[in-house]
Design an enzyme around this catalytic site. Structure first.
Site, PDB file in Angstrom:
ATOM      1  N   GLU A  54       0.834  -1.200   0.000  1.00  0.00           N
ATOM      2  CA  GLU A  54       0.000   0.000   0.000  1.00  0.00           C
ATOM      3  C   GLU A  54       0.872   1.254   0.000  1.00  0.00           C
ATOM      4  O   GLU A  54       1.840   1.348   0.735  1.00  0.00           O
ATOM      5  CB  GLU A  54      -0.923  -0.002   1.223  1.00  0.00           C
ATOM      6  CG  GLU A  54      -1.875  -1.195   1.279  1.00  0.00           C
ATOM      7  CD  GLU A  54      -2.893  -1.202   0.135  1.00  0.00           C
ATOM      8  OE1 GLU A  54      -3.018  -0.172  -0.557  1.00  0.00           O
ATOM      9  OE2 GLU A  54      -3.544  -2.251  -0.068  1.00  0.00           O
ATOM     10  N   ARG A 110     -17.820  -1.351   5.488  1.00  0.00           N
ATOM     11  CA  ARG A 110     -18.851  -2.054   4.720  1.00  0.00           C
ATOM     12  C   ARG A 110     -19.476  -3.151   5.575  1.00  0.00           C
ATOM     13  O   ARG A 110     -20.628  -3.532   5.405  1.00  0.00           O
ATOM     14  CB  ARG A 110     -18.152  -2.646   3.487  1.00  0.00           C
ATOM     15  CG  ARG A 110     -19.002  -3.303   2.439  1.00  0.00           C
ATOM     16  CD  ARG A 110     -18.127  -3.806   1.289  1.00  0.00           C
ATOM     17  NE  ARG A 110     -16.925  -4.523   1.736  1.00  0.00           N
ATOM     18  CZ  ARG A 110     -16.892  -5.795   2.117  1.00  0.00           C
ATOM     19  NH1 ARG A 110     -17.972  -6.539   2.111  1.00  0.00           N
ATOM     20  NH2 ARG A 110     -15.751  -6.349   2.518  1.00  0.00           N
ATOM     21  N   HIS A 156      -1.170  -5.870   1.809  1.00  0.00           N
ATOM     22  CA  HIS A 156      -2.415  -6.632   1.707  1.00  0.00           C
ATOM     23  C   HIS A 156      -2.138  -7.921   0.927  1.00  0.00           C
ATOM     24  O   HIS A 156      -1.432  -7.894  -0.077  1.00  0.00           O
ATOM     25  CB  HIS A 156      -3.497  -5.813   0.976  1.00  0.00           C
ATOM     26  CG  HIS A 156      -4.471  -5.157   1.901  1.00  0.00           C
ATOM     27  ND1 HIS A 156      -4.804  -3.825   1.820  1.00  0.00           N
ATOM     28  CD2 HIS A 156      -5.213  -5.674   2.932  1.00  0.00           C
ATOM     29  CE1 HIS A 156      -5.698  -3.545   2.768  1.00  0.00           C
ATOM     30  NE2 HIS A 156      -5.964  -4.643   3.448  1.00  0.00           N
TER      31      HIS A 156
HETATM   32  N1  PCA Z   1      -8.248  -7.209   6.492  1.00  0.00           N
HETATM   33  C1  PCA Z   1      -9.186  -6.163   6.794  1.00  0.00           C
HETATM   34  C2  PCA Z   1      -9.056  -5.925   8.272  1.00  0.00           C
HETATM   35  C3  PCA Z   1      -8.332  -7.106   8.811  1.00  0.00           C
HETATM   36  C4  PCA Z   1      -7.787  -7.787   7.633  1.00  0.00           C
HETATM   37  O1  PCA Z   1      -6.999  -8.752   7.638  1.00  0.00           O
HETATM   38  C5  PCA Z   1      -8.995  -4.920   5.918  1.00  0.00           C
HETATM   39  O2  PCA Z   1      -8.531  -5.045   4.776  1.00  0.00           O
HETATM   40  O3  PCA Z   1      -9.323  -3.810   6.348  1.00  0.00           O
END
Ligand code: PCA
Length: 213
Positions: free
Chosen positions: A78, A88, A165
């Protein structure tokens, strides 16, 4: 040099969260880098407090927070955390803030300070699908990422920070159908690459600074 790497607990009806699973499988040490880990609750109210206390315990040079982004096909570094909570779904405390700030009167956004482009290049060279992402969403992951960079920016803690992510695991995607996934071993390898590139760059910067002073 020390790194703190965090994952999240399961949320939204999932039984596991691949982020805490992968973080739990990291090596404890990579060359001169000692790796500390923690699991954060998927909770707006509690996640940043847990992160702050881990940072105060570890005093890291590098902080990488890792979270699941179901539906993504690549490891996503990110670029930017925004000062927005807009959920959401409910978090693990049943809370669902809409259009709220992470930090009242805080700046609109913070950029990651890990070398995201160099990390992506190295991940791809290692055969792992990876990209820079320009949105960490507005759920708890963005909240933690913003809180992390706010700690670095406003409280002058000397660490470089960023957020990764990751996709679903194959066994999760198998249950949904039609969703992309990545094997746990590849996710673990990817996190270790991000850490080693970040540590090498941080070392280079410090050596250059020491030469100048
Ligand atoms: N993903 C969520 C919150 C915890 C996680 O592993 C997110 O993308 O916000």
């Amino acid at each position: 040099m020390k790194a703190l790497v965090t994952g999240f607990d399961a949320f939204g009806g999932d039984k596991v969260n691949p982020s805490s699973m992968a973080v739990g499988r990291l090596k404890r040490r990579m060359g001169g880098l000692v790796i500390h880990t923690a699991t954060l609750p998927t909770s707006y109210a509690r996640s940043a407090i847990a992160l702050r206390s881990a940072i105060h315990d570890v005093r890291p040079d590098i902080v990488l927070c890792v979270g699941l982004a179901g539906g993504r096909s690549e490891l996503s570094l990110e670029r930017v955390a925004i000062n927005v909570q807009d959920a959401r779904i409910r978090d693990n405390d049943g809370k669902q803030p809409i259009d709220r700030p992470v930090v009242r009167d805080g700046p609109a956004a913070y950029f990651a300070t890990l070398p995201i482009k160099a990390c992506v290049a190295e991940l791809r060279k290692a055969g792992l699908p990876a990209a820079v992402s320009n949105s960490a969403g507005t759920f708890v992951c963005n909240h933690v990422f913003y809180a992390l960079m706010d700690m670095a920016g406003r409280h002058d803690l000397a660490f470089r920070g960023g957020f990764l992510h990751i996709p679903y695991l194959p066994e999760q995607a198998a249950g949904f159908g039609g969703e992309p996934s990545m094997a746990a071993d590849d996710i673990v390898r990817g996190i270790e690459i991000v850490l080693s590139v970040s540590a090498a760059r941080t070392r280079d910067v410090r050596t250059a600074e020491a030469r100048l002073s």
